[in-house]
Design a protein around this motif. Structure first.
Motif, short mmCIF file in Angstrom:
data_model
loop_
_atom_site.label_atom_id
_atom_site.label_comp_id
_atom_site.label_asym_id
_atom_site.label_seq_id
_atom_site.Cartn_x
_atom_site.Cartn_y
_atom_site.Cartn_z
N GLN A 1 3.09 -7.35 4.02
CA GLN A 1 3.14 -7.19 5.47
C GLN A 1 2.16 -6.11 5.85
OE1 GLN A 1 7.04 -6.33 6.94
NE2 GLN A 1 6.36 -6.18 9.06
N LEU A 2 1.34 -6.38 6.89
CA LEU A 2 0.31 -5.45 7.30
C LEU A 2 0.67 -4.77 8.61
CD1 LEU A 2 -2.72 -7.78 6.57
CD2 LEU A 2 -1.84 -5.95 5.13
N GLY A 3 0.20 -3.54 8.75
CA GLY A 3 0.45 -2.78 9.97
C GLY A 3 -0.55 -3.13 11.05
N ILE A 4 -0.47 -2.39 12.14
CA ILE A 4 -1.37 -2.58 13.28
C ILE A 4 -2.43 -1.49 13.23
CG2 ILE A 4 -1.50 -2.62 15.80
CD1 ILE A 4 1.43 -3.42 15.85
N GLY A 5 -3.62 -1.81 13.66
CA GLY A 5 -4.65 -0.79 13.74
C GLY A 5 -5.90 -1.19 12.99
N ALA A 6 -6.83 -0.24 12.94
CA ALA A 6 -8.15 -0.51 12.37
C ALA A 6 -8.06 -0.87 10.89
CB ALA A 6 -9.05 0.69 12.57
N GLY A 7 -7.34 -0.10 10.13
CA GLY A 7 -7.25 -0.36 8.70
C GLY A 7 -6.21 -1.38 8.31
N ARG A 8 -5.28 -1.68 9.24
CA ARG A 8 -4.16 -2.56 8.95
C ARG A 8 -3.54 -2.24 7.60
NH1 ARG A 8 -5.11 -8.50 11.21
NH2 ARG A 8 -3.59 -8.79 9.59
N GLN B 1 4.89 -3.35 3.59
CA GLN B 1 5.97 -3.77 2.70
C GLN B 1 5.52 -4.96 1.88
OE1 GLN B 1 9.39 -4.82 5.07
NE2 GLN B 1 10.61 -3.18 4.19
N VAL B 2 6.14 -5.10 0.70
CA VAL B 2 5.91 -6.28 -0.13
C VAL B 2 7.09 -7.23 0.07
CG1 VAL B 2 5.62 -7.12 -2.49
CG2 VAL B 2 4.63 -4.93 -1.83
N HIS B 3 6.79 -8.52 0.20
CA HIS B 3 7.80 -9.56 0.41
C HIS B 3 7.55 -10.71 -0.55
CE1 HIS B 3 9.09 -8.03 4.43
NE2 HIS B 3 7.84 -7.65 4.52
N MET C 1 11.36 -12.19 7.04
CA MET C 1 11.31 -10.87 7.65
C MET C 1 9.89 -10.27 7.61
SD MET C 1 14.34 -10.75 8.61
CE MET C 1 14.49 -9.12 9.24
N ALA C 2 8.93 -10.99 7.07
CA ALA C 2 7.59 -10.44 6.87
C ALA C 2 6.81 -10.32 8.17
CB ALA C 2 6.81 -11.31 5.88
N GLY C 3 7.16 -11.00 9.19
CA GLY C 3 6.42 -10.94 10.43
C GLY C 3 5.18 -11.82 10.37
N SER C 4 4.34 -11.70 11.39
CA SER C 4 3.17 -12.58 11.46
C SER C 4 1.92 -11.97 10.85
CB SER C 4 2.90 -12.96 12.91
OG SER C 4 2.66 -11.78 13.67
N ARG C 5 1.89 -10.67 10.65
CA ARG C 5 0.71 -10.01 10.07
C ARG C 5 0.97 -9.78 8.59
NH1 ARG C 5 2.06 -7.05 14.27
NH2 ARG C 5 2.64 -5.34 12.90
N HIS C 6 0.43 -10.64 7.76
CA HIS C 6 0.59 -10.48 6.33
C HIS C 6 -0.55 -11.18 5.61
CE1 HIS C 6 2.80 -14.19 7.33
NE2 HIS C 6 2.27 -14.65 6.22
N GLY D 1 3.02 1.68 -6.87
CA GLY D 1 2.29 2.73 -6.16
C GLY D 1 3.07 3.34 -5.01
N GLY D 2 4.28 2.86 -4.75
CA GLY D 2 5.12 3.47 -3.72
C GLY D 2 5.30 2.64 -2.46
N LEU D 3 4.67 1.48 -2.35
CA LEU D 3 4.86 0.64 -1.17
C LEU D 3 6.29 0.09 -1.21
CD1 LEU D 3 3.17 -0.35 1.24
CD2 LEU D 3 2.77 -2.44 -0.03
N PRO D 4 7.03 0.17 -0.11
CA PRO D 4 8.42 -0.27 -0.13
C PRO D 4 8.55 -1.78 -0.30
CG PRO D 4 7.88 0.76 1.99
CD PRO D 4 6.65 0.76 1.17
N ALA D 5 9.62 -2.18 -0.94
CA ALA D 5 9.97 -3.59 -1.08
C ALA D 5 10.90 -3.98 0.06
CB ALA D 5 10.65 -3.83 -2.42
N CYS D 6 10.79 -5.19 0.51
CA CYS D 6 11.68 -5.70 1.56
C CYS D 6 13.12 -5.68 1.05
CB CYS D 6 11.27 -7.13 1.93
SG CYS D 6 12.39 -7.94 3.08
N ILE D 7 14.03 -5.20 1.87
CA ILE D 7 15.43 -5.11 1.44
C ILE D 7 16.14 -6.45 1.55
CG2 ILE D 7 15.60 -2.66 2.00
CD1 ILE D 7 17.10 -3.50 4.56
N HIS D 8 15.50 -7.43 2.20
CA HIS D 8 16.13 -8.74 2.36
C HIS D 8 15.80 -9.68 1.22
CE1 HIS D 8 17.48 -7.71 6.37
NE2 HIS D 8 16.29 -7.18 6.58
#
Length: 119
Positions: free
Chosen positions: A56-63, A67-69, A75-80, A94-101
């Motif tokens: 799942q990617l965030g919003i902004g220049a670097g996106r 989270q990993v799904h 639950m991943a949303g549309s930006r992935h 590396g510390g990126l959170p895993a989806c709890i679902h």
């Protein structure tokens, strides 16, 4: 027998033309539906396979990744973006959170990253 048709030639010709127009209209509709069904089937056959893992990617220049799904997580949303198994493991390690679902960390057999276990 069934003689409910008009007795004169003019009205019989009119009925024949009217029915021919309706048959042509029905045939056009059948052809359009057959084309649509063929297109849908082609779309189903040519659809790319669902990835096993997505980020799942965030919003902004670097996106930045958020989270990993698993590939089928709702639950991943549309930006992935899709990632391979090794990249998903690397991101989680590396510390990126895993989806709890969908719990990709458990499916990737990375059990020591569970935040509840650390508490």
């Amino acid at each position: 027998m069934f003689d409910d048709l008009p007795p004169d030639l003019d009205r019989l010709h009119t009925l024949r033309v009217w029915h021919a127009l309706w048959l042509e209209r029905i045939d056009r509709k059948i052809a359009a539906l057959q084309r649509r069904q063929a297109e849908q089937e082609r779309g189903r056959r040519n659809r790319p396979a669902r990835p096993d893992w997505i980020v799942q990617l965030g919003i902004g220049a670097g996106r930045p990744p958020l989270q990993v799904h698993t590939g089928d997580c709702r639950m991943a949303g549309s930006r992935h973006r899709p990632v391979g198994r090794e990249e998903a493991r690397r991101l989680l390690a590396g510390g990126l959170p895993a989806c709890i679902h969908c719990r990709p960390d458990a499916q990737l057999e990375i059990i020591d990253l569970d935040p509840a276990a650390a508490a």
